[in-house]
Design a protein around this motif. Sequence first.
Motif, PDB file in Angstrom:
ATOM      1  N   TYR A  36       5.128  -3.817   1.641  1.00 29.63           N
ATOM      2  CA  TYR A  36       5.443  -4.101   3.040  1.00 29.63           C
ATOM      3  C   TYR A  36       6.860  -4.660   3.190  1.00 29.63           C
ATOM      4  CZ  TYR A  36       5.582  -6.101   7.645  1.00 29.63           C
ATOM      5  OH  TYR A  36       5.977  -6.408   8.922  1.00 29.63           O
ATOM      6  N   LEU A  37       7.240  -5.565   2.304  1.00 28.84           N
ATOM      7  CA  LEU A  37       8.576  -6.152   2.403  1.00 28.84           C
ATOM      8  C   LEU A  37       9.662  -5.113   2.124  1.00 28.84           C
ATOM      9  CD1 LEU A  37       7.905  -9.643   0.800  1.00 28.84           C
ATOM     10  CD2 LEU A  37       8.161  -9.075   3.221  1.00 28.84           C
ATOM     11  N   GLU A  96       7.073 -15.937   8.967  1.00 24.50           N
ATOM     12  CA  GLU A  96       5.621 -15.790   9.121  1.00 24.50           C
ATOM     13  C   GLU A  96       5.076 -16.988   9.893  1.00 24.50           C
ATOM     14  OE1 GLU A  96       1.844 -13.972   7.195  1.00 24.50           O
ATOM     15  OE2 GLU A  96       3.759 -13.844   6.177  1.00 24.50           O
ATOM     16  N   THR A 155      11.933 -14.737   2.841  1.00 22.25           N
ATOM     17  CA  THR A 155      10.735 -15.058   3.600  1.00 22.25           C
ATOM     18  C   THR A 155      10.759 -16.510   4.053  1.00 22.25           C
ATOM     19  OG1 THR A 155       9.546 -15.407   1.509  1.00 22.25           O
ATOM     20  CG2 THR A 155       9.231 -13.295   2.600  1.00 22.25           C
ATOM     21  N   LEU A 215      12.155 -12.436   7.154  1.00 20.40           N
ATOM     22  CA  LEU A 215      10.957 -12.398   7.985  1.00 20.40           C
ATOM     23  C   LEU A 215      10.380 -13.806   8.045  1.00 20.40           C
ATOM     24  CD1 LEU A 215       9.067  -9.244   6.609  1.00 20.40           C
ATOM     25  CD2 LEU A 215      10.806  -9.328   8.407  1.00 20.40           C
ATOM     26  N   SER A 255       3.777 -11.091   7.756  1.00 20.11           N
ATOM     27  CA  SER A 255       3.990 -10.205   6.609  1.00 20.11           C
ATOM     28  C   SER A 255       2.754 -10.119   5.720  1.00 20.11           C
ATOM     29  CB  SER A 255       5.205 -10.666   5.806  1.00 20.11           C
ATOM     30  OG  SER A 255       5.106 -12.019   5.449  1.00 20.11           O
ATOM     31  N   ASN A 314       6.770 -12.487  12.347  1.00 24.13           N
ATOM     32  CA  ASN A 314       6.301 -11.299  11.634  1.00 24.13           C
ATOM     33  C   ASN A 314       5.239 -11.741  10.640  1.00 24.13           C
ATOM     34  OD1 ASN A 314       6.249  -9.345   9.334  1.00 24.13           O
ATOM     35  ND2 ASN A 314       7.781  -8.275  10.547  1.00 24.13           N
TER      36      ASN A 314
END
Length: 596
Positions: free
Chosen positions: A275-276, A289, A312, A287, A130, A128
């Motif tokens: 967004y998060l 990245e 994250t 998520l 992010s 993802n």
Amino acid sequence: MCRACFSTIALHDDLFEGGANSVFGNLAGAPKPTRRTLMALSVGAAGAAATIIAPRGARAANGAEVIFRGGKVLPMPGAAPAQALAIGGGKILAVGSEDEVAGLKSTATKIVDLGGRVLMPGFVDPHNHSVMSAVVLELLTDVGYTTYPTRAKLIEALRAMAARTPAGEWVAASNFDNLLQGGGLTRAELDAVSTDRPIFVWYTNGHDACVNSLALKLAGIAEDVGELPGGGHFGRAPDGKLDGQVFEEAAMFKFLPLMLPKITMAVAGKALESYLRKAASAGNTTLHEPGTLKSEWVAAFAKASPGFACRTSASLMYEDMKGYEPFRALGIGPRATVLPDSLFSLYGVKIVGDGSNQTRTGAQTVAYLGGSAKGQPNFDAAAMKKMVADVKAFGSTVQIHCNGDHTLDLALDAIEAAYGSSTAQGINRIEHSTIMRPDQVARMKALNVQPSFLMNHVRFYGAAYRDQIFGPERTLLTDNAGSCVRAGIPFTLHTDSPCSPVGSLALVETAVTRKCVVDNSVIAPDQAITLDQALRAVTIDAARQIGQGDRIGSLEKGKEADLVLLESDPYAAAPDKLAAIKVSETWVAGQKKYGG
């Protein structure tokens, strides 16, 4: 579907005040990282790592902070349900019957009545983007298929946007899907929307855009323009005149600096937080990245991460691999590198092997439908082998983007040459693995390589793959999770946001039904999997693919208290209604990040 080129455009230094490194490298007021400060962080983290990773068993003596009861607790897909769960200090203290958990109740314990809801491990999206998603969604209006499924609705929406926009200012939109929204846009169509407001519409594939005549004029694009240095170019109508189509980064950058304000730290921070929160509202607790977060940003992300709505994680690009060095004292290998006092971790090295099947740039062994083009890999066999060998020598695991089966052949050759079948350094993984032949399934099993499927390929592009891109026979090889189940290969499901909408339940639904929502056809039904298997692919198996199976992905004593509360039971839902299940609450490290 992965937008390797999109990431270089959306995160280009020229779009940020002081450059992208200045903005994201100082996120939330973190000091600009230097080698000395990063080394100090790493050394300090080495001493703290045991505290971060180890269960806080002492918490039980003081009682639980929160006890969940009155509903169905699913510790792991396929496991027997429990009645209650206790958390404290950010960890899971106990899972079991209400009587078993009741012993941890104190006068300070908060009781959450599930009211018949289902509590299960939070969803893990292992691929993802992010940062890129945050920037694109904050600065451009989403006009994609899920919002405007017909061409008429799209054009109507663009007219409404233009009407709200002061004359002379830009109408900037993104996520237009030429495969699903009626074919490519044209200059004439956008001129019909507005002639006194410049319009820029970015395609979801990240390679293309379309603009109107005023946008061409403001960007100084003459009718006789040729190919630009770096490969950017402009489309032409049958009469030879510019048709508004804009291709590749060099051409995009004739417009982007004109239409976008300089992105400041405040704007970037707000976009990322927003967004998060959106991801958390879909039940995501982690998520990952892959490759679009630079090593210069790591310290800032680690510092800011406790305030984010999701945990994250990131892998670095091959070209940025040495950015791991300051954190080597924390360990690089089969377990994620967890930064101290943070909800941020690092795991693996990313290599982008080819492009997108939607733009026919994924490298295939068989030509795309209706022509002779097979796409081209980004690297030949020798280069791929060298890169993977470098990752192995560095001590990390590798994640290789492969949309085409030719690229997958190159990737597996390189992994076999460097790692053999060893997983001592972690799980080697294929990103997307969109086309995978039966012989490649067997080879992945032998090499202990795992795929991560972008199941929204089937959800949105199944019919287009069958009718426009691959043909019926080759489409049977797409996102073949069923073959992996039969071969005993663990796999995961991801969204590749912003390339497809955030939300794991839609991935689960599609993996179970194999239904394309565009025409309700079923794509490769023998690749359908069970609900248990699909939910594992967005929980425990996804956690393992990012080196955190010992910390997250299931509800077990000592693990992080990352939870999602669902309004209804997925095991009681119709298979084609799984995506409609509402997320009630999302908890990360024992803190409620979303919900009432």
